[in-house]
Structures are given as structure tokens and as C-alpha cells.
Design a protein around this motif. Structure first.
Motif, mmCIF file in Angstrom:
data_model
loop_
_atom_site.group_PDB
_atom_site.id
_atom_site.type_symbol
_atom_site.label_atom_id
_atom_site.label_comp_id
_atom_site.label_asym_id
_atom_site.label_seq_id
_atom_site.Cartn_x
_atom_site.Cartn_y
_atom_site.Cartn_z
ATOM 1 N N ASP A 45 0.864 -1.180 0.000
ATOM 2 C CA ASP A 45 0.000 0.000 0.000
ATOM 3 C C ASP A 45 0.902 1.233 0.000
ATOM 4 O O ASP A 45 1.115 1.878 1.020
ATOM 5 C CB ASP A 45 -0.906 -0.004 1.226
ATOM 6 C CG ASP A 45 -1.870 1.170 1.259
ATOM 7 O OD1 ASP A 45 -1.991 1.874 0.233
ATOM 8 O OD2 ASP A 45 -2.488 1.395 2.308
ATOM 9 N N ALA A 46 1.499 1.500 -1.150
ATOM 10 C CA ALA A 46 2.435 2.613 -1.284
ATOM 11 C C ALA A 46 2.323 3.180 -2.687
ATOM 12 O O ALA A 46 1.881 2.505 -3.614
ATOM 13 C CB ALA A 46 3.866 2.149 -1.012
ATOM 14 N N ALA A 47 2.731 4.437 -2.825
ATOM 15 C CA ALA A 47 2.708 5.106 -4.127
ATOM 16 C C ALA A 47 3.807 6.159 -4.146
ATOM 17 O O ALA A 47 4.330 6.545 -3.099
ATOM 18 C CB ALA A 47 1.348 5.754 -4.373
ATOM 19 N N VAL A 48 4.132 6.613 -5.335
ATOM 20 C CA VAL A 48 5.107 7.689 -5.507
ATOM 21 C C VAL A 48 4.327 8.965 -5.811
ATOM 22 O O VAL A 48 3.496 8.991 -6.716
ATOM 23 C CB VAL A 48 6.106 7.365 -6.639
ATOM 24 C CG1 VAL A 48 7.021 8.546 -6.908
ATOM 25 C CG2 VAL A 48 6.919 6.125 -6.272
ATOM 26 N N TYR A 49 4.594 10.015 -5.018
ATOM 27 C CA TYR A 49 3.957 11.313 -5.193
ATOM 28 C C TYR A 49 4.978 12.264 -5.801
ATOM 29 O O TYR A 49 6.135 12.273 -5.385
ATOM 30 C CB TYR A 49 3.489 11.879 -3.852
ATOM 31 C CG TYR A 49 2.214 11.258 -3.311
ATOM 32 C CD1 TYR A 49 2.048 9.876 -3.251
ATOM 33 C CD2 TYR A 49 1.188 12.052 -2.848
ATOM 34 C CE1 TYR A 49 0.884 9.319 -2.752
ATOM 35 C CE2 TYR A 49 0.028 11.505 -2.342
ATOM 36 C CZ TYR A 49 -0.123 10.127 -2.297
ATOM 37 O OH TYR A 49 -1.275 9.582 -1.806
ATOM 38 N N VAL A 50 4.550 13.065 -6.759
ATOM 39 C CA VAL A 50 5.435 14.013 -7.439
ATOM 40 C C VAL A 50 4.944 15.432 -7.147
ATOM 41 O O VAL A 50 3.773 15.747 -7.358
ATOM 42 C CB VAL A 50 5.450 13.771 -8.965
ATOM 43 C CG1 VAL A 50 6.365 14.762 -9.659
ATOM 44 C CG2 VAL A 50 5.863 12.334 -9.273
#
Length: 136
Positions: A45-50
Motif C-alpha cells: 500500500d504505497a505510491a510515488v507522489y510528485v
């Protein structure tokens, strides 16, 4: 209700003549170092935020911050690594953050995010920049 989704339509327009991309990997060992990177079923449950600009060490993930991500990217598993790809970013400097518990982020409200790692990339026209997240 956990089965309810609130979708907020968002449109981001960029000039294709001046865009670049960011790709990278996330080591499984890094994700395993933080319990919040997994949901109750054991799935990541992870994501990359820009974020636009150089904000590393600043307000990334702080609920009191007015910073809004330009875009986010989900992780795709390949063996013991997870890949991500962010396309069509206008040229410039961006802060990228690996966020755990991303499924709990509510777009309609200000949340405090669990940022596991962050860094800065410079996107150039017609190029792909690589940024990997690792435990070391």
C-alpha cells in the motif's frame, strides 16, 4: 464506508514538445522496513507522489502544508522490486516521495502522509530520468 470511492475529476494539460518522464524501482526491503507500507491483507500500500519544485525536507507529507502533488504513480511488482513510472511532466525540478498507506489519502481533504523516502529529480525534454528508492 470502505467500499465507497469519491472521484474528483482532474485534468492536467502539458505541451508534449516540452515533457519528460521519471521511472524507477522500489526495493522490497525498503517497503518491509515500514509496516504502514502494507495493508491488512499483506499487499503493498504505497505510491510515488510528485511535487513541483525542490521541496525535499520541506512540507512533503505535512497536513499543514499547502503542497499538492502534481501527480501520483502506483507501484507494480516485478519479483523483489516494485517499479513506478510517471509520464508527461513538464520540464523542471520535482520532488518525489515514496508514501506508505497511500490508499488512505483522501483527495478531498488535507491528510498527513507517511513519507518513507524522498528526493529531487530534474526532468528534461524528451528524456527519462531514473530515481530508485532503496533501503541504503
Amino acid at each position: 464506508d470502505s467500499n465507497t470511492y469519491i472521484l474528483r475529476p482532474t485534468l492536467r494539460i502539458v505541451d508534449n514538445a516540452s515533457v519528460g518522464h521519471v521511472t524507477g524501482t522500489v526495493d522490497l526491503s525498503l517497503l518491509q522496513s515500514e509496516a504502514r507500507c502494507f495493508n491488512s491483507t499483506g499487499s503493498v500500500d504505497a505510491a510515488v507522489y510528485v511535487y513541483s519544485g525542490n521541496s525535499v525536507g520541506g512540507d512533503i507529507g505535512n497536513a499543514d502544508s499547502a503542497m499538492v502533488p502534481v501527480t501520483t504513480a502506483l507501484l507494480a511488482q516485478h519479483g523483489s522490486k516494485y517499479d513506478y513510472a510517471v509520464g508527461y511532466l513538464s520540464t523542471g525540478t520535482y520532488s518525489i516521495a515514496l508514501v506508505c498507506g497511500a490508499s488512505g489519502d483522501q483527495p478531498s481533504q488535507v491528510d498527513t502522509l507517511s513519507v518513507l523516502r524522498n528526493g529531487t529529480v530534474t526532468v528534461e525534454q524528451d528524456k527519462t530520468v531514473r530515481y530508485d528508492f532503496s533501503l541504503s
